[in-house]
Design an enzyme around this catalytic site. Structure first.
Site, short mmCIF file in Angstrom:
data_model
loop_
_atom_site.label_atom_id
_atom_site.label_comp_id
_atom_site.label_asym_id
_atom_site.label_seq_id
_atom_site.Cartn_x
_atom_site.Cartn_y
_atom_site.Cartn_z
N HIS A 6 0.99 -1.25 0.12
CA HIS A 6 -0.20 0.02 0.09
C HIS A 6 0.79 1.18 0.07
O HIS A 6 1.97 1.36 0.78
CB HIS A 6 -0.79 0.18 1.20
N SER A 36 -7.76 -15.45 -0.51
CA SER A 36 -8.22 -14.10 -0.82
C SER A 36 -9.63 -14.14 -1.46
O SER A 36 -10.01 -15.02 -1.94
CB SER A 36 -7.08 -13.27 -1.75
#
Lengths: 475, 475
Positions: B197, B400
């Site tokens: 990120h 995920s």
């Protein structure tokens, strides 16, 4: 892959003095809230807090009791609902009680956002830059820009020359302003008075900047002579100056014009300084005070920050930071994932806050806010006079609604009225929700509290005499 | 007065490549919101945004239209109320529409905080440290500590050994974790994969830390071999490592155990590394996934951060950061004004967020959350299969619910479904509010959109042929 930048890195910061940790706190549940779950939920012991301070007195009291998450897996649905409702209802009562008796912090608790209630159903997030829409559609950027334009008008900067955003609090505004200053002047030294909000020196530490803490005058303003000599002594390096538009404790306003004169006298040209104005509370009020020095982008300042939950009033902490658009180039980068730009400190940003501010400004108008400021200053003077009449030592800066007085000695009184204290002083920040009626109750209770303390101290003398000499009635 | 610390300061950062500024945006007011004030309020032109990016493509579209603050001083009260109500009602409609069509960001938009609605009347602020009550009484620390204890149980750390707080967002958690790491290891180098990120590299820049961006595998995980050789090459300095528990775009989980093995192999002892786990989305889900590697404080990690508005769902962005109590000594200091301690990044802190989290955890329990995780993973696999059947290239990491696929080429489709895109890929993050019904609509519209693009491209060939050779019907 990025290579390592060849830069020298600062060594370890001074280590804290090690003291033995305070004892673990007992589980003293809050009486109102805990009553809802008493004897029923899995009661965790309250969290221990054993951190040591870097400096200053060790705060070892006020441990927060915990309200553990209830165990949904072990309760039937109906019982669970009943428990939750009880907790929330009791909590609301406590909030109301505490809101009614709050005097100490600069929060305007008088707001009514009734028509906005339904918005809590939505996850409103202004992630990224306010001016560039992200792909995430549930946002309130149009309100945010409206509010920013309103501030731009207040602080006299052209729409195409400013950049800013709605922050989570005053601290974020200070962190942003000082970061912009550092990126503009990477070798700059940060100057701020010792009565500056703690977030400013926190920024210096986070950002690995050199900082000079300048002394203050009796009023709480920065000591201008000391600032001058510090600037002169460090003239080889640029200056990043935090100017307080109302200090936290005394509400003192540093004189921006005088600071600018000092910079000129000491030979700092405009490309060698950056001024951040921390206007947490008073930055919102000063534009409406006739005789106050103007805080405006027409002067060579770099950024201003204010809080939104203070003078404006809001259920959540928030604020605004504004700077010049040309400065922001140095701290921003595009983020493809957001389809927006990253120039804010935070990533996701509370989208409800801009709507609260938009709503208040639209409802009150500049005129309504001017009236609020007038009311606050008037009531602050009233409180000062009342305290003087009652024999309490008191101080009120000319441009402030922060009334400073002797710290009350009964801790229960301080807690009840939620007074902020520092050393031997306390203050009341007169906000729009502080009515004359409330001042009456407060002063009366303060005088009673002082009387109790005085009587108890006087009687203690008698008690001591009795211990030393025996009871003279028995003689 | 503090003296200047004798430390060397980093020189200016690399300057951005200067490009000419994008043209000023037109005032394209949003259609739904603006209808409420059309032709009536003082219409400011929309704010220009002329900042230049530091790197990457220049984002020149998506300028936000402004919704100016209405001029209360010039409207009568009734008219003003009517205008405000219209704006808010139109805005609510837009929010609902956008909420219904959201697929791209990892936000669980399925929440119901009905019983908490009355709390918006109060300015709830947990300023300062969660564990030490401030003098400001209108707070929700008891809920905050309850939530932190819930996380401590999840991440296996003893109540007297952790410290943490509820943040404003994932970025604040990363900023805090990395700051603690830097204070522990002031000379440390930050390592993170290039699919990390953006807030992690922002932290490095803010904190003036050296950073190494490590490549990634096809899955999005950090390239372990490259990490090993970088660590070996810089073995003279300590390591601060960001481990992704679910990357932003592909949902890839860096293998914590493998990273720990690599540290051991390259000779880093536990006092010479600090691991921050960025678990923004998946940090909340991974404890409920059977075959996933455990993220736990029983392993030598320094901190974990997660978001609260992602998997949990909340009207405001929020998150949690947790670290070891003994580490927090280095970054905290007592603030007398608060009668609390300053160990958080922000000063004032949203007191509503902890109540949202407390409420959800109490209502759902660990069991309810486990079911939510199961549903998300199941629906993610369903979406993957549906896309495969429809001939769309797709990828889904084993651990995920982030389904990655070819970026749709119709911008209107991307905007409608609010897809996050990067390069030639887009993703759908399957959250609890993404139902099978919603997947059906989405896949159908995606296929239609692709068909439109395909037809239009095929016809363009014919058009080109016609231009080159003339229309063969006329021959």
């Amino acid at each position: 892959m990025d290579s390592i930048l060849p830069l020298s890195v600062r060594g370890p910061l001074p280590k804290p003095v090690t003291k033995s940790p305070p004892p673990r706190a007992d589980s003293a549940e809050d009486e109102l809230v805990s009553s809802g779950v008493d004897g029923a939920s899995p009661r965790a012991t309250s969290a221990a807090y054993q951190a040591l301070p870097v400096s200053g007195a060790l705060i070892t009291h006020n441990y927060t009791p915990a309200l553990p998450v209830l165990d949904a897996d072990e309760l039937d649905k109906e019982e669970l609902e009943a428990r939750i409702n009880k907790v929330i209802e009791d909590y609301k009562e406590k909030l109301q009680l505490r809101t009614d008796h709050h005097m100490g912090y600069p929060y305007n608790l008088d707001f009514d956002y009734g028509p906005l209630e339904g918005l809590q159903k939505y996850c409103i997030n202004n992630l990224g830059d306010p001016f560039i829409e992200s792909n995430y559609g549930v946002h309130s950027r149009e309100f945010e820009i409206g509010v920013l334009q309103w501030f731009a008008r207040l602080w006299e900067i052209e729409p195409h020359e400013f950049w800013g955003y709605i922050t989570n609090c005053g601290t974020e505004g200070n962190l942003h302003g000082i970061l912009v200053g550092r990126e503009m002047l990477p070798d700059g030294i940060l100057y701020a008075s010792r009565e500056t909000h703690y977030s400013v020196f926190k920024a210096a530490r986070m950002y690995r900047m050199d900082a000079v803490k300048v002394g203050t005058l009796e009023s709480g303003e920065i000591d201008y002579d000391e600032l001058r000599s510090q600037l002169a002594a460090n003239a080889a390096r640029p200056a990043i100056i935090n100017v307080n538009i109302g200090t936290t404790v005394k509400g003192a306003v540093d004189d921006l014009d005088r600071v600018l004169d000092i910079l000129k006298e000491t030979g700092y040209t405009e490309d060698r300084f950056f001024i951040h104005c921390d206007g947490a509370l008073f930055g919102m009020m000063i534009p409406f005070v006739k005789r106050a020095p103007m805080v405006t982008f027409k002067k060579p300042i770099g950024s201003i920050s204010v809080s939104g939950h203070k003078f404006v009033g809001s259920p959540v902490p928030c604020g605004v930071v504004m700077t010049r658009l040309r400065y922001i180039k140095g701290v921003s980068s595009d983020v493809e994932y957001l389809n927006s730009r990253d120039a804010t400190i935070m990533g996701s940003r509370n989208g409800h806050a801009p709507i609260y501010m938009w709503y208040t400004f639209t409802r009150k108008g500049y005129e309504g806010l001017r009236k609020d400021v007038e009311k606050c200053l008037r009531n602050a003077h009233l409180l000062k006079s009342m305290l003087e009449k009652a024999g309490v030592k008191v101080m009120l800066n000319e441009l402030s609604s922060t009334v400073v007085f002797e710290r009350p000695r009964e801790e229960a009184f301080v807690r009840k009225w939620q007074l902020a204290c520092e050393g031997d002083i306390a203050h009341v920040v007169v906000m729009p929700n502080i009515t004359i009626r409330k001042l009456e109750t407060f002063v009366q209770e303060l005088v009673e509290s002082r009387a109790r303390v005085a009587v108890s101290e006087a009687l203690r003398l008698a008690e001591a005499a009795r211990e030393r000499h025996g009871d003279d009635e028995e003689e």
